[in-house]
Design a protein around this motif. Structure first.
Motif, PDB file in Angstrom:
ATOM      1  N   THR B  39      49.584  25.189  -2.610  1.00  0.00           N
ATOM      2  CA  THR B  39      50.370  24.032  -3.055  1.00  0.00           C
ATOM      3  C   THR B  39      49.437  22.874  -3.413  1.00  0.00           C
ATOM      4  O   THR B  39      49.595  22.215  -4.445  1.00  0.00           O
ATOM      5  CB  THR B  39      51.339  23.590  -1.930  1.00  0.00           C
ATOM      6  OG1 THR B  39      52.095  24.711  -1.529  1.00  0.00           O
ATOM      7  CG2 THR B  39      52.259  22.481  -2.378  1.00  0.00           C
ATOM      8  N   ASP B  43      48.372  20.954  -7.109  1.00  0.00           N
ATOM      9  CA  ASP B  43      48.318  19.504  -7.337  1.00  0.00           C
ATOM     10  C   ASP B  43      47.030  19.119  -8.048  1.00  0.00           C
ATOM     11  O   ASP B  43      47.033  18.404  -9.065  1.00  0.00           O
ATOM     12  CB  ASP B  43      48.371  18.756  -5.988  1.00  0.00           C
ATOM     13  CG  ASP B  43      49.760  18.787  -5.373  1.00  0.00           C
ATOM     14  OD1 ASP B  43      50.726  18.996  -6.130  1.00  0.00           O
ATOM     15  OD2 ASP B  43      49.866  18.609  -4.144  1.00  0.00           O
ATOM     16  N   PRO B  74      56.335  20.151  -7.610  1.00  0.00           N
ATOM     17  CA  PRO B  74      56.326  21.342  -6.752  1.00  0.00           C
ATOM     18  C   PRO B  74      57.536  21.417  -5.837  1.00  0.00           C
ATOM     19  O   PRO B  74      57.702  22.396  -5.120  1.00  0.00           O
ATOM     20  CB  PRO B  74      55.055  21.155  -5.907  1.00  0.00           C
ATOM     21  CG  PRO B  74      54.831  19.699  -5.851  1.00  0.00           C
ATOM     22  CD  PRO B  74      55.444  19.113  -7.081  1.00  0.00           C
ATOM     23  N   GLN B  75      58.374  20.385  -5.895  1.00  0.00           N
ATOM     24  CA  GLN B  75      59.382  20.275  -4.853  1.00  0.00           C
ATOM     25  C   GLN B  75      60.437  21.375  -4.852  1.00  0.00           C
ATOM     26  O   GLN B  75      60.671  22.014  -3.840  1.00  0.00           O
ATOM     27  CB  GLN B  75      60.048  18.911  -4.959  1.00  0.00           C
ATOM     28  CG  GLN B  75      61.025  18.640  -3.851  1.00  0.00           C
ATOM     29  CD  GLN B  75      62.340  18.218  -4.411  1.00  0.00           C
ATOM     30  OE1 GLN B  75      62.415  17.727  -5.532  1.00  0.00           O
ATOM     31  NE2 GLN B  75      63.382  18.420  -3.640  1.00  0.00           N
ATOM     32  N   LEU B  78      58.097  25.253  -4.951  1.00  0.00           N
ATOM     33  CA  LEU B  78      56.997  25.504  -4.022  1.00  0.00           C
ATOM     34  C   LEU B  78      57.297  25.034  -2.604  1.00  0.00           C
ATOM     35  O   LEU B  78      57.066  25.758  -1.632  1.00  0.00           O
ATOM     36  CB  LEU B  78      55.726  24.833  -4.531  1.00  0.00           C
ATOM     37  CG  LEU B  78      54.765  25.730  -5.275  1.00  0.00           C
ATOM     38  CD1 LEU B  78      53.514  24.969  -5.668  1.00  0.00           C
ATOM     39  CD2 LEU B  78      54.390  26.941  -4.427  1.00  0.00           C
ATOM     40  N   LEU B  79      57.831  23.839  -2.486  1.00  0.00           N
ATOM     41  CA  LEU B  79      58.094  23.334  -1.137  1.00  0.00           C
ATOM     42  C   LEU B  79      59.199  24.142  -0.460  1.00  0.00           C
ATOM     43  O   LEU B  79      59.176  24.339   0.759  1.00  0.00           O
ATOM     44  CB  LEU B  79      58.442  21.842  -1.164  1.00  0.00           C
ATOM     45  CG  LEU B  79      57.286  20.934  -1.625  1.00  0.00           C
ATOM     46  CD1 LEU B  79      57.689  19.463  -1.567  1.00  0.00           C
ATOM     47  CD2 LEU B  79      56.033  21.148  -0.775  1.00  0.00           C
ATOM     48  N   VAL B  82      57.491  27.152   0.791  1.00  0.00           N
ATOM     49  CA  VAL B  82      56.745  26.827   2.015  1.00  0.00           C
ATOM     50  C   VAL B  82      57.703  26.816   3.203  1.00  0.00           C
ATOM     51  O   VAL B  82      57.424  27.385   4.266  1.00  0.00           O
ATOM     52  CB  VAL B  82      56.029  25.455   1.879  1.00  0.00           C
ATOM     53  CG1 VAL B  82      55.457  25.015   3.225  1.00  0.00           C
ATOM     54  CG2 VAL B  82      54.910  25.544   0.857  1.00  0.00           C
ATOM     55  N   ASN B 132      51.219  16.891   0.885  1.00  0.00           N
ATOM     56  CA  ASN B 132      51.331  17.066  -0.567  1.00  0.00           C
ATOM     57  C   ASN B 132      51.439  15.701  -1.249  1.00  0.00           C
ATOM     58  O   ASN B 132      50.726  15.418  -2.220  1.00  0.00           O
ATOM     59  CB  ASN B 132      52.560  17.913  -0.881  1.00  0.00           C
ATOM     60  CG  ASN B 132      52.773  18.068  -2.381  1.00  0.00           C
ATOM     61  OD1 ASN B 132      51.953  18.661  -3.055  1.00  0.00           O
ATOM     62  ND2 ASN B 132      53.865  17.511  -2.889  1.00  0.00           N
TER      63      ASN B 132
END
Lengths: 314, 292
Positions: B39, B43, B74-75, B78-79, B82, B132
């Motif tokens: 992640t 960035d 990324p929210q 990706l988050l 995670v 992040n």
């Protein structure tokens, strides 16, 4: 008679088509009970029901007088448990694991440090206190498991195959620890398939087979109920018909089996200890007596006798 | 202590014990660390890419709002991944490794164990989101100069943490119910991806038919509400270039995103529903022995 501290009352557990039970078992304060049986006989399930880890499909389960599923936290107070082949998070160190367990037991930080140090020393892991569990040998993990079970000075120890993987010196040391624990009034439920271990430590036993109780009671009760009698094993040189005849005439002697240098004397369960009298006969007749003792695989014989009888109690 | 029917005595002191244990446990798993590193790497790559084209393609008026790109890009995916990777293993790995048995053979309510682990993993998700945002702020400041409206960042971090709670709860419950970590990751991730695909499909169908019914449906999809909660908040507080960049990040669909309140409530409903299933399942089923 006192109320049992651990009770299985016709408790059963169904796993699909397979069922364990109904099992009945009553462990009283101060008792050291062996839970015996081959692999898959239901020993671990019985223990897991007692600990509230599995719900009984039927029957009643009580630990410290409470339902261990519905009142888990109260039922398990004062209970130490060491599982069979303990699975401990490999990233933790013994110190970290004991610290978590101390927190679960509600011990303060000072007491927690003291107890952890004391028990790691007692089980011989003091120098590995900060080594990751993943780097410890199987025997060491077993030692750690016993240490965590004894944290917080429990009054009941539930031990599932506690000596597996421990070296012989460690096994002797742990047996001594358990004896001390029992001598101080502690209660132990010891699951094992090693019968000599149970007969060396326990004053009562419950034997399981195929998910059923084969028999239960004190070791003397078991011998009385399941065997013709106790067996005295004598190692002596040159025993003749005369000495054998004298021994045979003793009250309580039921049968004598002879082989080279050894005789096995089957004695009625109710008979007094005949060993001094037998020894006197042999020594007085001028024979050389090497040893005289009760047979130590008595539980194995009782188990085999039960299997042959094919009876199971609930 | 709180006494709840059939749940036992809840003791928040144990939540802290098990939460700390869970954070340590999750960090010991390399796959979580790899995902977090990935992640952060995205960035860095994103901003270096932007910096290369900035001089010729990005007007300098957008420079103070470059933090918006890395914070929101990324929210939604990706988050959420995670969150799933942290939560799906929380219970399932305990069963797979047989470690739950030892923890639950002590005088603590089972529910305390579950709640402690839930909160511990969730705290880790919060740390990842915070990390992040911090990384994004530092990189964007270095490459594009001082950033504006950064006072919004703490609130955005909290709202992102809140919104990914939805997928965190999905993963956690999948792990508890399925009790196999790989299968739990796969199923939770499939729900996430299905929601993304369904959202695209509904948007396309809306574009063709013009029927708002499809938009309403889209507004209740998990990924839509996870995305829209922090974005709607940010839109209410950003204007000009910042708002424009948010619009770009939502592929122009920011005007059709559900409102903040509706999104936040939908996140809550999904989360409570998923967690409730896991909680009840855990309470009424046996503690498995080692399963792998």
């Amino acid at each position: 008679m006192t109320e049992p501290v651990a009770l299985l009352d016709a408790a059963s557990k169904r796993y699909g088509r397979k069922a364990i039970g109904p099992l009945s078992l009553a462990l009283r304060r101060g008792e050291v009970m062996g839970l015996l049986g081959p692999n898959g006989s239901g020993k671990t399930t019985a223990i897991r029901m007692l600990l509230g880890l599995v719900r009984a499909s039927s029957g009643r389960v009580l630990l410290n007088g409470r339902d261990p599923v519905e009142e888990h936290e109260r039922a398990l107070r004062g209970v130490g448990y060491s599982p069979e082949l303990p699975n401990i998070q490999t990233f933790l160190t013994p110190n970290e694991l004991l610290s978590i367990v101390c927190s679960e037991l509600g011990l303060g930080s000072h007491e927690s440090l003291y107890e952890s140090r004391r028990l790691l020393e007692a089980v011989g892991l003091a120098e590995y206190a900060d080594t990751k569990v993943g780097k410890l040998s199987k025997g060491m993990v077993q030692r750690l498991s016993l240490a965590q079970a004894m944290l917080g000075s429990p009054s009941i120890l539930i031990l599932d195959e506690p000596i597996i993987g421990v070296d012989p010196a460690g096994a002797v040391h742990f047996r001594e620890m358990f004896r001390e624990f029992a001598k101080d009034g502690g209660t132990i439920l010891l699951s094992s398939h090693v019968m000599s271990e149970v007969s060396a430590l326990c004053n009562s036993a419950t034997m399981l087979h195929n998910g059923r109780v084969m028999f239960s009671g004190t070791l003397d009760d078991i011998v009385r109920a399941k065997l013709q009698g106790k067996v005295v094993v004598v190692e002596a040189e040159g025993l003749g018909e005369k000495e054998i005849g004298l021994i045979r005439s003793l009250e309580g002697v039921q049968e004598i089996k002879q082989s080279t240098g050894t005789i096995e004397i089957v004695v009625a369960p109710s008979a007094t200890d005949l060993r001094p009298e037998i020894a006197r006969i042999i020594v007085n007749s001028g024979r050389h007596l090497h040893s005289i003792k009760y047979e130590d695989n008595i539980l194995e014989r009782a188990y085999v006798a039960s299997l042959a009888g094919g009876r199971a109690e609930s | 202590m709180l006494r709840l029917w059939q749940v036992g005595e809840l003791n928040p002191r144990f939540w802290v014990v098990f939460a700390r244990y869970e954070v340590k446990r999750a960090l010991a798993r390399k796959k979580v660390l790899v995902l977090v590193a990935f992640t952060l790497l995205i960035d860095v790559a994103l901003y270096f890419g932007l910096a290369r084209v900035a001089a010729t393609h990005i007007p300098s008026t957008y420079y103070p709002f470059m933090w918006v790109v890395g914070t929101f890009l990324p929210q939604s995916l990706l988050l959420s991944f995670v969150a799933i990777f942290i939560s799906a293993g929380a219970m399932s790995e305990e069963y797979e490794q047989g470690t739950a048995e030892l923890m639950l053979s002590k005088p603590v309510a089972k529910s305390d164990f579950l709640l402690g682990k839930f909160f511990g993993g969730y705290f880790l998700v919060f740390l990842v989101i915070g990390l992040n945002a911090l990384a994004v702020l530092i990189i964007s400041s270095i490459l594009f100069g001082p950033q504006s409206s950064i006072g919004l960042i703490p609130s955005v971090i909290l709202l992102q943490t809140y919104s990914v709670l939805l997928f965190y709860a999905f993963g956690f419950t999948a792990g508890e119910v399925i009790r196999r970590s790989s299968l739990s990751y796969i199923i939770s991730s499939l729900i996430l991806l299905s929601s993304v695909v369904s959202g695209l499909y509904l948007t396309i169908v809306y574009g063709i038919t013009g029927q708002s019914y499809y938009l309403h449906l889209d507004a209740y999809l998990p990924t839509t509400v996870v995305q829209s909660t922090p974005i709607q908040f940010a839109r209410a507080h950003l204007s000009g270039p910042g708002d424009f960049m948010l619009g770009l990040l939502t592929l122009g669909s920011s005007s059709t995103l559900p409102k903040f309140d509706a999104s936040a409530i939908t996140v809550l409903v999904y989360t409570v529903g998923a967690f409730f299933v896991g909680f009840i399942y855990f309470h009424f089923t046996d503690v498995s022995k080692r399963v792998s």
